[in-house]
Motif scaffolding. Structure first.
Motif, PDB file in Angstrom:
ATOM      1  N   PRO A 150      47.277  -2.319  69.934  1.00 37.54           N
ATOM      2  CA  PRO A 150      48.510  -1.313  69.764  1.00 37.54           C
ATOM      3  C   PRO A 150      48.863  -0.683  70.463  1.00 37.54           C
ATOM      4  N   PHE A 151      46.813   0.058  70.582  1.00 37.79           N
ATOM      5  CA  PHE A 151      46.542   1.264  71.067  1.00 37.79           C
ATOM      6  C   PHE A 151      46.269   1.302  72.786  1.00 37.79           C
ATOM      7  N   ALA A 152      45.352   0.025  72.815  1.00 41.05           N
ATOM      8  CA  ALA A 152      45.840  -0.185  74.628  1.00 41.05           C
ATOM      9  C   ALA A 152      46.387   0.099  74.798  1.00 41.05           C
ATOM     10  N   ALA A 153      48.014  -0.946  74.520  1.00 40.72           N
ATOM     11  CA  ALA A 153      48.912  -0.749  74.962  1.00 40.72           C
ATOM     12  C   ALA A 153      49.773   0.913  75.065  1.00 40.72           C
ATOM     13  N   LEU A 154      49.813   1.457  73.459  1.00 40.86           N
ATOM     14  CA  LEU A 154      50.010   3.028  73.734  1.00 40.86           C
ATOM     15  C   LEU A 154      48.976   3.608  75.459  1.00 40.86           C
ATOM     16  N   CYS A 155      48.115   3.257  75.313  1.00 38.63           N
ATOM     17  CA  CYS A 155      46.845   3.984  76.654  1.00 38.63           C
ATOM     18  C   CYS A 155      47.388   3.697  77.654  1.00 38.63           C
ATOM     19  N   LEU A 156      48.297   2.012  78.151  1.00 41.31           N
ATOM     20  CA  LEU A 156      48.995   2.233  79.374  1.00 41.31           C
ATOM     21  C   LEU A 156      50.656   2.317  78.953  1.00 41.31           C
ATOM     22  N   LEU A 157      50.984   2.451  78.123  1.00 40.03           N
ATOM     23  CA  LEU A 157      52.359   2.919  78.286  1.00 40.03           C
ATOM     24  C   LEU A 157      52.220   4.575  78.508  1.00 40.03           C
ATOM     25  N   GLY A 158      51.267   5.225  78.627  1.00 45.12           N
ATOM     26  CA  GLY A 158      51.195   6.538  78.653  1.00 45.12           C
ATOM     27  C   GLY A 158      50.814   6.570  80.268  1.00 45.12           C
ATOM     28  N   LEU A 159      49.973   5.773  81.079  1.00 40.59           N
ATOM     29  CA  LEU A 159      50.030   5.902  82.184  1.00 40.59           C
ATOM     30  C   LEU A 159      51.259   5.602  82.700  1.00 40.59           C
ATOM     31  N   TRP A 160      51.774   4.906  82.425  1.00 45.75           N
ATOM     32  CA  TRP A 160      53.192   4.375  82.970  1.00 45.75           C
ATOM     33  C   TRP A 160      54.501   6.236  82.988  1.00 45.75           C
ATOM     34  N   LEU A 161      54.294   6.564  81.440  1.00 40.93           N
ATOM     35  CA  LEU A 161      55.482   7.475  80.971  1.00 40.93           C
ATOM     36  C   LEU A 161      54.892   9.574  82.353  1.00 40.93           C
TER      37      LEU A 161
ATOM     38  N   THR B 250      39.719   2.070  77.861  1.00 35.63           N
ATOM     39  CA  THR B 250      38.669   3.836  77.271  1.00 35.63           C
ATOM     40  C   THR B 250      39.234   3.415  79.747  1.00 35.63           C
ATOM     41  N   THR B 251      39.158   2.170  80.184  1.00 35.65           N
ATOM     42  CA  THR B 251      39.356   2.034  81.210  1.00 35.65           C
ATOM     43  C   THR B 251      40.526   3.082  82.182  1.00 35.65           C
ATOM     44  N   ALA B 252      41.925   2.589  81.262  1.00 33.59           N
ATOM     45  CA  ALA B 252      43.401   3.704  81.430  1.00 33.59           C
ATOM     46  C   ALA B 252      42.824   4.899  80.880  1.00 33.59           C
ATOM     47  N   LEU B 253      42.745   5.666  79.499  1.00 36.69           N
ATOM     48  CA  LEU B 253      42.362   6.596  79.667  1.00 36.69           C
ATOM     49  C   LEU B 253      41.051   7.098  80.526  1.00 36.69           C
ATOM     50  N   PHE B 254      40.281   6.848  81.453  1.00 38.19           N
ATOM     51  CA  PHE B 254      39.600   7.606  82.507  1.00 38.19           C
ATOM     52  C   PHE B 254      39.859   7.734  83.840  1.00 38.19           C
ATOM     53  N   TYR B 255      41.160   6.389  84.095  1.00 35.48           N
ATOM     54  CA  TYR B 255      41.555   6.059  84.752  1.00 35.48           C
ATOM     55  C   TYR B 255      42.595   7.301  85.556  1.00 35.48           C
ATOM     56  N   PHE B 256      43.433   8.192  84.088  1.00 27.94           N
ATOM     57  CA  PHE B 256      44.062   8.850  84.200  1.00 27.94           C
ATOM     58  C   PHE B 256      43.227  10.193  84.434  1.00 27.94           C
ATOM     59  N   VAL B 257      42.652  10.287  83.616  1.00 27.10           N
ATOM     60  CA  VAL B 257      41.598  11.818  84.152  1.00 27.10           C
ATOM     61  C   VAL B 257      41.058  11.250  86.117  1.00 27.10           C
ATOM     62  N   MET B 258      40.600  10.375  86.657  1.00 27.57           N
ATOM     63  CA  MET B 258      39.824  10.323  87.819  1.00 27.57           C
ATOM     64  C   MET B 258      41.646  10.377  88.731  1.00 27.57           C
ATOM     65  N   GLU B 259      42.614   9.725  88.102  1.00 32.08           N
ATOM     66  CA  GLU B 259      43.873   9.957  89.611  1.00 32.08           C
ATOM     67  C   GLU B 259      44.578  11.170  89.279  1.00 32.08           C
ATOM     68  N   THR B 260      43.916  11.802  88.212  1.00 36.46           N
ATOM     69  CA  THR B 260      44.954  13.481  88.485  1.00 36.46           C
ATOM     70  C   THR B 260      43.994  14.723  88.428  1.00 36.46           C
ATOM     71  N   SER B 261      43.001  14.149  88.510  1.00 33.09           N
ATOM     72  CA  SER B 261      42.314  15.173  89.007  1.00 33.09           C
ATOM     73  C   SER B 261      41.431  15.867  90.293  1.00 33.09           C
ATOM     74  N   SER B 262      42.015  16.626  91.573  1.00 29.33           N
ATOM     75  CA  SER B 262      41.822  16.059  92.569  1.00 29.33           C
ATOM     76  C   SER B 262      40.660  16.976  92.884  1.00 29.33           C
ATOM     77  N   PRO B 263      39.686  16.734  93.611  1.00 33.70           N
ATOM     78  CA  PRO B 263      38.053  17.638  93.963  1.00 33.70           C
ATOM     79  C   PRO B 263      38.059  18.816  93.766  1.00 33.70           C
TER      80      PRO B 263
END
Length: 224
Positions: free
Chosen positions: A34-45, A97-110
């Motif tokens: 369920p925690f992993a599903a919430l992380c994926l839902l957060g990416l979509w939201l 783990t990958t979902a959380l850091f994917y969010f950081v990576m995709e929403t942080s420009s150089p």
């Protein structure tokens, strides 16, 4: 949600680490999934870009992790249901783990990363490493997709094929991707040399960096 993307890079990174620890402290799969599903839902939201490509990779990662862990545990004599539970727990941890850091990576420009590092007065080496780490991965992913498009243009069917053939074609992209990574690293080092990058010189930033990172310089700031 755009203001969420403008959060300070270190705030997002700290939040990702905290949530990652929660994922790895989950006692079993009944909490981890369920925690992993919430992380994926957060990416979509939060409308993280290129989410479809990440979900495909996450599905492949889940299959590989569960298959490898189950095989290993069954060889060691673990019961099938117990092996499945442990494999599901590990897969849920990795997906979160990958979902959380994917969010950081995709929403942080150089530029936003450089601004946050400069405002925090980090050593130049740390600033350079963070900028390259979170900036070069999206570049390599885009290059990976361009290689796939080139394969399709040459008549190589890589979509409507079995999983084993997809894996083989994905591995075939590794060599040109490695070559492009080396070229990119050389171009970055050449650019740093050309612009006189010096590790002993402290840098500054024109952005307002606090809890949020201002995306641009305002007219009021430019008239000071």
């Amino acid at each position: 949600m755009s203001r969420l993307h403008d959060l300070n890079f270190f705030v997002k990174l700290f939040a990702a680490f905290v949530l990652m620890l929660l994922a790895w402290l989950a006692p079993d799969w009944r909490w981890g999934l369920p925690f992993a599903a919430l992380c994926l839902l957060g990416l979509w939201l939060t409308r993280v870009p290129k989410l479809g490509g990440y979900l495909k990779g996450a599905a492949l990662l889940t299959l590989m992790v569960m298959a490898s862990w189950m095989l290993n545990l069954l060889i060691q004599g673990e019961a099938p249901l117990a092996a499945l539970a442990i494999a599901a727990k590990m897969a849920a941890r990795l997906v979160a783990t990958t979902a959380l850091f994917y969010f950081v990576m995709e929403t942080s420009s150089p530029g936003a990363i450089l601004a946050a590092c400069s405002a925090a007065r980090l050593p130049p080496v740390a600033t350079l490493v963070l900028s390259l780490l979170f900036g070069i991965i999206p570049m390599l992913r885009d290059e990976f997709e361009r290689i796939a498009d080139a394969q399709r243009a040459r008549g190589m069917e890589i979509d409507d094929v079995g999983l084993l053939r997809k894996l083989r074609f994905a591995l075939a992209r590794g060599v040109p991707l490695l070559v492009q990574a080396i070229r990119t690293a050389h171009a970055i080092s050449f650019s740093l040399t050309l612009y006189g990058f010096d590790l002993s010189r402290k840098r500054s930033t024109w952005r307002e960096v606090g809890l949020m990172v201002e995306p641009r310089m305002t007219w009021k700031d430019s008239t000071r």
